[in-house]
Design an enzyme around this catalytic site. Structure first.
Site, PDB file in Angstrom:
ATOM      1  N   LYS A 181     -10.259  -5.399  -4.917  1.00 44.05           N
ATOM      2  CA  LYS A 181     -10.581  -6.258  -3.774  1.00 44.05           C
ATOM      3  C   LYS A 181     -11.879  -5.791  -3.100  1.00 44.05           C
ATOM      4  O   LYS A 181     -12.780  -6.585  -2.825  1.00 44.05           O
ATOM      5  CB  LYS A 181      -9.425  -6.239  -2.763  1.00 44.05           C
ATOM      6  CG  LYS A 181      -9.704  -7.099  -1.562  1.00 44.05           C
ATOM      7  CD  LYS A 181      -8.575  -7.015  -0.553  1.00 44.05           C
ATOM      8  CE  LYS A 181      -9.103  -7.407   0.810  1.00 44.05           C
ATOM      9  NZ  LYS A 181      -8.533  -6.642   1.898  1.00 44.05           N
TER      10      LYS A 181
ATOM     11  N   ASP B 126      -6.723 -11.544  -0.109  1.00 44.71           N
ATOM     12  CA  ASP B 126      -6.174 -10.769   1.006  1.00 44.71           C
ATOM     13  C   ASP B 126      -4.918 -11.490   1.504  1.00 44.71           C
ATOM     14  O   ASP B 126      -4.417 -12.411   0.847  1.00 44.71           O
ATOM     15  CB  ASP B 126      -7.226 -10.591   2.119  1.00 44.71           C
ATOM     16  CG  ASP B 126      -7.440 -11.875   2.903  1.00 44.71           C
ATOM     17  OD1 ASP B 126      -6.979 -12.950   2.445  1.00 44.71           O
ATOM     18  OD2 ASP B 126      -8.043 -11.825   3.985  1.00 44.71           O
TER      19      ASP B 126
END
Ligand code: SF4
Length: 224
Positions: free
Chosen positions: A127, A146
């Site tokens: 991420k 997210d």
């Protein structure tokens, strides 16, 4: 319901992106930064913390620490104090110092611009690497997943997967590559403003017609 290569689903995703782009023309990364290194640090700090809080902390932090070696000159205790309010400050200190060390020793103080190299940095997972590559280097390496992206893609019926990596894999099949970076920003903006975790405002939602979870259709509030 989820079927990669599903033409209708891909078409629906395109329409969702078009409508969200119109609703949020200024959507962008909400972590303040002026270069790739600052974005990398801000993203490490953003784990389990709001972007708003990170921006408050980095306003001072980036004045005090300008390059990777600056983080190596202070004690763990001092850095922990500087980032304390972002939470998990001991782990984050370890990640920041470890990353700063590798950048200083192996990359001449610069942030590398490939997924493989970024993933070698301590505390940097996919991420974080996607955030840095997409927003600092304009490299479309993947899609940032997210908590907002997870919630909204479930509600919009784009994936049934539970883990960020598997969700990302589904989205990569559905979202045109040119939109990989903006897609996350659009969902994050929409998630903060309209499609909140509790009591989403389906009646005011620009993609309501394309959403199978709308309470106007189901009679049941998503997230309740
Ligand atoms: S219709 Fe409701 S659940 Fe669906 S995206 Fe919009 S706000 Fe979220």
């Amino acid at each position: 319901m989820r079927a990669s290569g599903d033409k209708q689903l891909k078409e629906r995703v395109k329409q969702i992106i078009r409508l969200l782009k119109r609703a949020y023309p200024a959507a962008k990364c909400s972590l303040n930064h002026s270069n790739a290194f600052e974005l990398l640090i801000a993203t490490i700090l953003s784990a389990q913390c709001t972007d708003e809080r990170v921006n408050i902390v980095t306003a001072d932090l980036f004045r005090k620490y300008r390059k990777p070696e600056d983080y190596l000159k202070v004690s763990d205790k001092e850095l922990q104090k500087d980032i304390r309010t972002t939470g998990f400050f001991r782990n984050k200190t370890k990640s920041i110092k470890g990353t700063a060390k590798v950048l200083t020793e192996s990359y001449g103080g610069e942030v590398p611009d490939t997924m493989d190299e970024l993933l070698e940095l301590p505390g940097v997972a996919r991420k974080t690497a996607n955030v840095v590559l997409g927003n600092a280097f304009g490299v479309k390496s993947g899609i940032v997943v997210d908590t907002h992206v997870t919630r909204l893609t479930h509600r919009l019926g784009l994936t049934e997967q539970k883990t960020a990596e598997k969700i990302e894999r589904d989205l990569i099949e559905l979202v045109p590559r040119k939109d990989w970076v903006i897609f996350s920003h659009l969902l994050i903006y929409h998630g903060r403003k309209i499609c909140k975790a509790r009591n989403p405002s389906c009646a005011e939602c620009v993609v309501e017609k394309l959403c199978p979870s709308s309470y106007l259709k189901t009679g049941q509030m998503p997230g309740s």
